[in-house]
Design an enzyme around this catalytic site. Structure first.
Site, short mmCIF file in Angstrom:
data_model
loop_
_atom_site.label_atom_id
_atom_site.label_comp_id
_atom_site.label_asym_id
_atom_site.label_seq_id
_atom_site.Cartn_x
_atom_site.Cartn_y
_atom_site.Cartn_z
N GLY A 138 40.31 25.29 71.90
CA GLY A 138 40.89 26.60 71.65
C GLY A 138 42.35 26.69 72.04
N SER A 198 39.47 19.14 70.40
CA SER A 198 40.76 19.81 70.29
C SER A 198 41.43 19.88 71.67
CB SER A 198 40.56 21.19 69.66
OG SER A 198 41.80 21.78 69.31
#
Length: 607
Positions: free
Chosen positions: A220, A306
């Site tokens: 995120g 990520s």
């Protein structure tokens, strides 16, 4: 009304009403608000249509009353149409069965079983004190012991973050799915709080002890996310005999803010890495409590996607994390490269941002800034989405840590998807898509004339065929593939057993876009809000990838019975595993671009 006017009315009015009707349905679906508001809107719409027909022969002013009334009512209801905020149950069925009380080092907890009672779930367990008030922007403080039995049937509050509009999120989903699939079920938002340092445990129902542990760090951009997202739910992992733990950590301005004052007051002389230090504290907690919940603290794997993967690569190079885990899994991001393209910065840059935030908030000291309301801090215009080279959590650039053989992992599984950069590049150039006419100028903006020319020569045929896709691929490689290439080569050279992959499975939803592989890694299709997007081949690949991931967590090798052989990475061959319709070894498709990026990075370092 004249005869012509009547004809025009009975042609145009139904068409306009139908159009407005579908706009209403479209908006209320995408805004994800309570269904009762849609019902009220449809009642108001129906009444407006009926009254407008009744008044069709009245004066214009009279005829406009139902239209104006509908517009006002719609404005009000649409403004109210947004998700509610509700605690999220760790179980996915009504009235879940509670577990027996589990004793931990800090106190007792009670969770819930999954539906078939094969997995125990303990959600929202605190591993550190709430980092608020005087503890805001300080290293995490281990959680104090608690009295009584803590109810751990709900996920803990998310870290403070800016929630993207549900309408915008739905539009993004439509872009990914290339279609609109109405779903009028409201999906509430979860609470958020500075008191966010918690974790969730999924453990199999078994008498067996010393089970392997997989600790997952959510992504995120270091600014959003939480432990409860369905795509990395740990239930299926636990069914494979691996305890899965999802951790939450400070984000954004709360997790990565830096200032000289903070460095001076810290006993460790650090600032700018509170989120990373939270992750390290969570790993300490897992090590200290593993025996209580049946885990083996000598067999811990950390994993992330990520920004979570960037964090994993940072933990692999942090002296503070040494000995807290054995192996690592990293999907779609790494900071183990000479100059990481994102998620990482030097202290001087962090301090400049910190000073700018102090001025923005009209504060002259950290004491004043600690009194600023958390929601106001979220309004800052400055991004805080990077870890910091602070000399403590990160004593050296992660790349240098590997060069100096200071990395922590014994085995590594890492890889990337095909369309990694699309989610970032496409919105940036939404009103001016990349084409043959502008691709040169856009490449020069990042790479300069010399290296842009080299890249264009390499990509000449692809640019001629589809400049839009070629540009996106180039930045996918620069931002995501190349950092993984750097990570896997350095790790392999240090004697780490490495298994690398590319995820290529296209489907009706995210597919090979950034994060599209997650639902396969943890075989989470049964809990997805987009079940209709996946078919039998997706489920088969999910079972395969779950087996690879859990095998790796158990013994540092993804291979197992009934699976295609996944060879250990060899830097001389540059072969990686393809995970898609085809499951097997392939030559890394981007090996010709990597050297150009290396040259470009080296040229920047010489300046």
């Amino acid at each position: 009304m004249t005869k012509g006017g009547k004809i025009a009315f009975w042609i145009s009015f139904p068409l306009t009403a139908v159009l407005v009707y579908f706009v209403i349905l479209f908006f209320f679906d995408l805004s994800n608000g309570p269904i009762v508001l849609l019902v009220l809107e449809l009642i108001a719409f129906s009444l407006a249509v009926i009254i407008r027909i009744i008044l069709r022969n009245k004066r214009f002013v009279i005829r406009m009353i139902p239209t104006i009334s509908l517009a006002l009512i719609s404005f009000l209801l649409m403004g109210l149409s947004r998700p509610s905020v509700e605690k999220k149950s760790a179980a996915y069925y009504e009235n879940p069965t509670q577990t027996e009380v589990l004793r931990l080092a800090n106190g007792d907890v009670q969770g819930v079983y999954n539906k078939d009672k094969t997995v125990e779930i303990y959600a929202g367990i605190p591993y550190a004190e709430a980092p608020s008030g005087e503890l805001r922007w300080k290293e995490p403080v281990p959680v104090k012991n608690w009295e009584g039995v803590k109810d751990c049937s709900y996920f803990g509050p998310r870290a403070m973050q800016v929630d993207q509009s549900s309408f915008i999120n739905s539009v993004v989903d439509m872009y990914a799915q290339k279609g609109w699939y109405p779903d009028y079920t409201m999906h509430p938002l979860e609470p958020m709080s500075e008191d966010c340092l918690s974790l969730t445990i999924w453990k199999p129902v078994t008498e067996e002890k010393n089970l392997p542990i997989l600790v997952y760090i959510h992504g995120g951009s270091l600014t959003t996310g939480g432990a409860s997202y369905e795509d990395y739910n740990g239930e299926e992992v636990a069914k494979k005999g691996v305890i899965m733990i999802n951790i939450q950590y400070r984000l954004g301005i709360f997790g990565y803010f830096a200032h000289e004052e903070l460095i001076k007051e810290s006993v460790n002389g650090t600032a700018g890495n509170y989120g990373l230090l939270d992750q390290i504290e969570a790993l300490r907690w897992v090590n200290n409590n593993a025996a209580y919940f049946g885990g083996d603290n000598t067999n811990i794997t950390i994993a992330g996607e990520s920004a979570g993967s960037s964090s994993v690569s940072a933990l692999c190079s942090s002296p503070r994390a040494k000995g807290l885990f054995k192996r690592a899994i990293g999907d779609s991001s790494s900071v183990v490269v000479k100059t990481p393209p994102h998620t990482y910065r030097k202290m001087e840059d962090a301090l400049k941002t910190g000073e700018a935030i102090m001025k923005e908030m009209n504060c002259s000291s950290i004491e004043e800034l600690r009194k600023v309301d958390a929601n106001k801090l979220l309004s800052t215009k400055y991004t805080n989405s990077s870890m910091t080279l602070d000399g403590y959590a990160l004593e050296e650039n992660p790349y240098d840590a590997y060069v100096n053989h200071h990395n922590n992992e014994v085995e590594l599984l890492n890889g990337f998807n095909v369309l990694e950069a699309d989610a970032f590049v496409v919105p940036q150039y939404l009103l001016s898509p990349t084409s043959k006419d502008n691709i040169h100028a856009r490449l020069v903006e990042t790479f300069g004339e010399i290296y842009a020319a080299k890249i264009e020569t390499l990509y000449k045929d692809k640019i001629e065929k589809d400049a839009f896709s070629a540009f996106n691929e180039i930045f996918s490689v620069y931002w995501f593939m190349h950092p993984h290439y750097s990570w896997r080569n350095l790790a392999s050279n240090n004697g780490v057993k490495v298994y690398s992959y590319q995820f290529t499975k296209d489907n009706g939803f995210y597919g090979t876009y950034h994060s599209g592989e997650l639902i396969y890694c943890f075989n989470g299709f049964s809990k997805s809000n987009h079940k209709s997007s996946y078919n039998e081949s997706d489920h088969k690949l999910g079972e395969t990838m779950l087996a690879y991931w859990t095998n790796f967590a158990k013994r540092g090798n993804p291979n197992g019975e009934g699976l295609s052989s996944w060879d250990e990475y060899d830097p001389n061959k540059q072969e990686i595993m393809e995970l898609g319709e085809h499951v097997g070894p392939i030559k890394d498709p981007y090996v010709d671009l990597y050297p150009i990026i290396d040259e470009f990075i080296d040229s920047k370092l010489l300046k």
